[in-house]
Structures are given as structure tokens and as C-alpha cells.
Design an enzyme around this catalytic site. Sequence first.
Site, PDB file in Angstrom:
ATOM      1  N   ASP A  52      66.089  60.144  72.834  1.00 55.43           N
ATOM      2  CA  ASP A  52      67.274  60.523  72.061  1.00 55.43           C
ATOM      3  C   ASP A  52      68.525  59.857  72.642  1.00 55.43           C
ATOM      4  OD1 ASP A  52      68.535  61.800  69.945  1.00 55.43           O
ATOM      5  OD2 ASP A  52      68.874  63.662  71.052  1.00 55.43           O
ATOM      6  N   VAL A 100      77.043  74.881  74.967  1.00 55.99           N
ATOM      7  CA  VAL A 100      77.499  74.470  76.291  1.00 55.99           C
ATOM      8  C   VAL A 100      78.933  74.947  76.498  1.00 55.99           C
ATOM      9  CG1 VAL A 100      77.813  72.543  77.879  1.00 55.99           C
ATOM     10  CG2 VAL A 100      76.025  72.424  76.136  1.00 55.99           C
ATOM     11  N   GLY A 152      80.588  72.574  73.290  1.00 58.44           N
ATOM     12  CA  GLY A 152      79.846  72.118  72.121  1.00 58.44           C
ATOM     13  C   GLY A 152      78.652  73.005  71.861  1.00 58.44           C
ATOM     14  N   GLY A 163      74.779  73.155  69.312  1.00 60.69           N
ATOM     15  CA  GLY A 163      73.872  72.494  68.385  1.00 60.69           C
ATOM     16  C   GLY A 163      72.715  73.402  68.055  1.00 60.69           C
ATOM     17  N   GLY A 164      71.669  72.827  67.488  1.00 63.22           N
ATOM     18  CA  GLY A 164      70.537  73.624  67.067  1.00 63.22           C
ATOM     19  C   GLY A 164      69.735  74.201  68.212  1.00 63.22           C
TER      20      GLY A 164
END
Length: 404
Positions: A149, A34, A27, A29-30
Site C-alpha cells: 500500500d 489516529v 486522521g 479511516g476504515g
Amino acid sequence: MSDDLYIIEPPAKPYDSNAYDEICMLGSGGCASVYLVLKKENQKLRAIKHSTNINTDKGVQYFKREYTILKTSKHPAIMKLFDCGLPKDKNGGPPWLELEFVPGGTLTDHIQTHIDNFLKVDNTRSCIISYGIASALSYIHSHNTIHRDVKPDNILLNANYEPKLADFGFARKSFNEKMLQSFPLTVRYAAPEIIEETGSSDKSDVFSFGSSLYHLRTGKAPYSNLQLIAQVIKAVVNGSPRELVKDDPFNPIILKCLKLSPQERPSMEEVARDIAELAASLPDVNQEEFFAYKNKIDNFENENPNDEDDYGDVAELQGLADEGNIDAMYQIGWMYYRGIFLKRNLYQAFEHFNLASQFGSVEAARAIKDVFKNSQTEIESDPKTSSAYHSFLDNSPIDEEEDY
């Protein structure tokens, strides 16, 4: 008063790509990407997290915070850290973490798989998942830290579908003052006081836990009927009612966690106790399984820490693939394709990608489209693989222009 953690400086060493065989991306993201890798030294699966936002002080602090939390946490429902590095300069590459690979996927994926099969997560599994995360949050709160989060995407499941709390890059010291720095949040799960930036505390995590438990029990993200972020923010801040499953035994816990006022919410320790009492009262909960898990969680400080070789067995991933876990099928497909740990076998790679694709894996469909296109000579040299591949194309033609 600073809103940050006491930071432990990571070792200043670059990532050694020769120490690992890269299998596939898990994965991105910003803040990070990973990858699933095989550690050559012990032939164990690991997740390597590379920070992708290192050109700002915030990006470096994100990495340092996660390192600090994982370095100092010893709880079985918190992802384990094995190695890391923060190079002194950009020539050393991005900051990186070598993490426990948790093969069961995210809680979001687990819920969606049940929905796709017209099922709901049963009470035994719901009790185990919710108790583990409640205990993990209670643990970090007792160490004066808040996660900030908590959401199903940041709850991973191991081969036994037991939970692991992950992604601590936005963690902060726990106190009830206005936050000094904003951060990208998922508003459907965030507490009202975090959205409004009026203050944050351990009770903010309690709210996000309640939102995640709501998703687990209803199969729907909070306020999933609202499409515009502004609408969701208004609903969260105003405490608009959420549609609960009628007579669901978890409803009282969910509603207590989602109280609009932080002072009215319980502590995570109280939530964990409520979950244990609920589990004991439900006739369809496997009491032996739940309380064996609870005992493991409650007594972890009295046990010797597990050796890192106890984590990351390929056999666990293969077992999940055999059970029909989509992510595991996809990952095993890459291991066959790249010849990592498993002997290179293009037919087995295709079969695993194909099965994952049939169950809805976008990544597996993309692998068939892109990866196998680059292996035409090898495909045609093996009649079995060629027949299976062309049969797939005939029955499920892949549009070259289609964006998966």
C-alpha cells in the site's frame, strides 16, 4: 503456502488514557483512528493509533501485522513503535499502538502545499524523500515482506522533511502467488497484478513506488484526468501512458518502476542506487545534504538505536508552525486551547487556527466554528481575543449549516 507474515502476538494490555493527554485527531479511516497525544511520562509527542475494525478476524490480523512489522523493523525511514496493546476482550478497549509522531505531515500534503504556492518540490528534497523510501522498501523486501500500500498518504515527513514509511496493516510475506485475501487498495498507485489479484511480490511495491514518485515529480496523482474508478483500473492494467514532465531527470527511474511486467521492473535496491547516482549528477542538488542523509540511512545498522526520548519534541512542532506548516499550526492551536504542554491561551489558539484556516485547513475552520462557539464567555472576557474573533466572523462569516 500462507500469504501471511509470521505474527508476533502483541501484549494483552488495555490502553491507559491516564498516561497521555489527548490533543487532537490526526486522521481516521476504515481500519483505525489516529490521535496526537502528549505522553505524560516524558512530555513527548506521540501518535496513538486505535484499531476501529476489531469485530472481524481481518481487523485483528490488520493490527497484528502492523505490530509485527514495526516491532521487528529497525530502519530510520520506517515509523517507530514505542508501545502497544491487544486487550483480551472488548471490555479492554480496541487494539492500540503508540507510534512516533511525524510532524511534517504526509507527502501528499507536502506536494499540495508546493502546488498552492506555485512551486514544485526541489531536486534535493525529491532525492532525499525517494532515496529514504526506496531504502526502507529494500529493507523490508530483504526480510521477505511486501508493503502492498505504498502511496504518498502513507509517506510521512519529519521536521527536517525526511521520509518515514507508515501503515503496514496490509503487509504480506513476499512471494509470487495469487493472494488469498483481498484488501482495500488505492488503485491509482497499485500494481496491475494486485488489482487483478493474479499475484504479488516485491515488484508490486516497486510499481507503487514509481506511481508515488510520479506524483511527487508531476504534482498530480496518477491518471488524475480520469474520474471513474473503472477508467483508472483499465488504464493501470493496460499500462496506459502517463503524462510526464518533459526532460525531468527522474523520468527514467519512474518509467522503469512502472513497467507492466513485474519481471521487467528493477529491485528497490537498484532503484535506490539509481537515485543516488542521479543525485550525484544533478548540479542543483545539495550534495552535502543528500549524502549526509544517505550515509545516515546506509549505516543505521552500525549505530546504537536512539532512545525514545529522542523523538517527539514539542519544539520541532512549534518550529514547523513558525515556518507556516498548516498541520503544525492547527496542532499547536489545539495545544494552546487545551493547555497541554503550553499554557492555555485562547488568543494564541485562535491565531493558530485562523492562520491554518487562511491557508486552507478545513479542520482549523471547523475548530473555529465549533470549538470557539462553546467558549463564548471566555472569549468575551478577553478584549484582544474577542476583537480578533469577531473580526474573523465579520470578514469570513461561517455558515452554521455549512459542512466543512
